[in-house]
Design a protein around this motif. Sequence first.
Motif, mmCIF file in Angstrom:
data_model
loop_
_atom_site.group_PDB
_atom_site.id
_atom_site.type_symbol
_atom_site.label_atom_id
_atom_site.label_comp_id
_atom_site.label_asym_id
_atom_site.label_seq_id
_atom_site.Cartn_x
_atom_site.Cartn_y
_atom_site.Cartn_z
ATOM 1 N N MET A 103 -32.587 -90.248 -18.049
ATOM 2 C CA MET A 103 -32.649 -89.053 -18.891
ATOM 3 C C MET A 103 -32.609 -87.785 -18.044
ATOM 4 O O MET A 103 -31.971 -86.810 -18.414
ATOM 5 C CB MET A 103 -33.914 -89.083 -19.753
ATOM 6 N N GLN A 104 -33.274 -87.814 -16.890
ATOM 7 C CA GLN A 104 -33.186 -86.652 -15.978
ATOM 8 C C GLN A 104 -31.725 -86.390 -15.642
ATOM 9 O O GLN A 104 -31.267 -85.251 -15.652
ATOM 10 C CB GLN A 104 -33.962 -86.923 -14.681
ATOM 11 N N ALA A 105 -30.997 -87.474 -15.356
ATOM 12 C CA ALA A 105 -29.572 -87.334 -15.012
ATOM 13 C C ALA A 105 -28.798 -86.765 -16.201
ATOM 14 O O ALA A 105 -27.935 -85.896 -16.039
ATOM 15 C CB ALA A 105 -28.995 -88.689 -14.599
ATOM 16 N N THR A 106 -29.110 -87.238 -17.408
ATOM 17 C CA THR A 106 -28.388 -86.773 -18.590
ATOM 18 C C THR A 106 -28.646 -85.291 -18.842
ATOM 19 O O THR A 106 -27.711 -84.531 -19.132
ATOM 20 C CB THR A 106 -28.811 -87.598 -19.830
ATOM 21 N N TRP A 107 -29.904 -84.884 -18.725
ATOM 22 C CA TRP A 107 -30.191 -83.450 -18.983
ATOM 23 C C TRP A 107 -29.495 -82.574 -17.937
ATOM 24 O O TRP A 107 -29.070 -81.472 -18.228
ATOM 25 C CB TRP A 107 -31.686 -83.155 -19.005
ATOM 26 N N LYS A 108 -29.389 -83.097 -16.718
ATOM 27 C CA LYS A 108 -28.673 -82.310 -15.687
ATOM 28 C C LYS A 108 -27.190 -82.229 -16.001
ATOM 29 O O LYS A 108 -26.583 -81.154 -15.879
ATOM 30 C CB LYS A 108 -28.888 -82.935 -14.311
#
Length: 399
Positions: A103-108
């Motif tokens: 999810m961190q990757a997706t928000w980035k």
Amino acid sequence: MKGWIKSTRKSKGLTFCTITDGKRDHQITMVDGECVIDGELKVGASFVAEGVYSKTPKGQDEFLVSKLTIVGVSDDTYPIQPKKHSDEFLRSIPELRGRTKGMQATWKMRHYLTQAIHKFMDAEGFIQYYTPLITHADCEGAGETFDVQSDWMHEKLTVSGQLHGEVGMMSLGKIYTFSPCFRAEKSMTRKHLSEFWMIEPEMAFYDLEQTIEFASIFVKEVMLSVISRSVYPYDEFKQLGISSETVADMASMIKQAWPVVTYQEVIEKFGVIYGDDISSEVEKKVVDYFKLPVFITHYPKELKPFYMKKDDKVAYCFDLIFPEVGEVIGGSQREESYDVLCAQMTEAGLDMEKMKWYLSTRKYGTVPHSGFGLGFERLLMYLTKASKIHDVIPFPVSY
Ligand code: 4AD
Ligand code: MG
């Protein structure tokens, strides 16, 4: 070093933690007896640590801690543990799922895509234009609107900023909006949200062909920008479990020309009855056939909204259909003639008195013009390989 603990492990007088500072993960190492720890090392807790950067015997980067202070405690009820959680479970805790790697990757990547779009539009001479979210205008005319009510107002939430965007185009030539849109339809699919974001460019003096050409360049450029930012060193693709082959496939797709086919050609090849809309199943067959994103143009005029330029049979419109996610863009050349537009609006049953403001675009200095709407989450779904659109927006709202 400041951040949050993601996992802890003890071995031979050493304690290792994987931590995140939000930007990326790091390994921190504590030597028993040489490090002062104030508080309990629990997954999810926040901390401040003092120490030095060094290398593990295997040559990996680590941070050797001399003093660590827990700032915000966590406990065993913290649901994000260092293991693979299902997407379904994570959807049940939107307030905490952003702390996982994926999810961190997706928000980035959501941020990268936003930045790429603004940068591209600015470089192309477009001005960002702001359209109301509360309005009476039901642009797509499908009646799928949410009501906004108070004791002095009864309006709707916008389904598209296009009509007001056309007003902006008349003032600035080339504009785009980047804005939430709301649709009340009861769609329980993997690619529909009730609240989603749309980017809507509107260009004076553009015809359909120029608009398709522009849409293709636009989507390719912003995809390329996101792809090149999501590899080393931040590795968002890797964090999402997306293989380098898949990334290479997306990159090579960008280099090719995307086919442009008419509705007529699609129905002949894929056995659709003239006048029927092109279903998701047929869209899938079309992209599977071409193995590329495909522009489908010139749908029967009866299938399309009042604002489109039409001849006696077809609308001057296009959809951009992507593999995996289906329709990513819908757009058209607009009807620029005051009289013809009035006739189309009357036929569609619009309240002409209420729509006077919109007709002013055709009354004073009308111009051939075109535009489209890009579904932001649909494109992001494709880039992140999300199985559901609900996984590319932090707080999804859907039926
Ligand atoms: O095709 P649509 O309905 O087009 C319009 O609203 C035009 N007024 C746009 C314009 O010409 N300025 O929507 C445009 C795109 C779709 O292709 C799709 O990608 C996305 O918006 N979209 C949705 N995304 C998520 N959830 C939904 N419920 C969506 N509905 C449309
Ligand atoms: Mg559409």
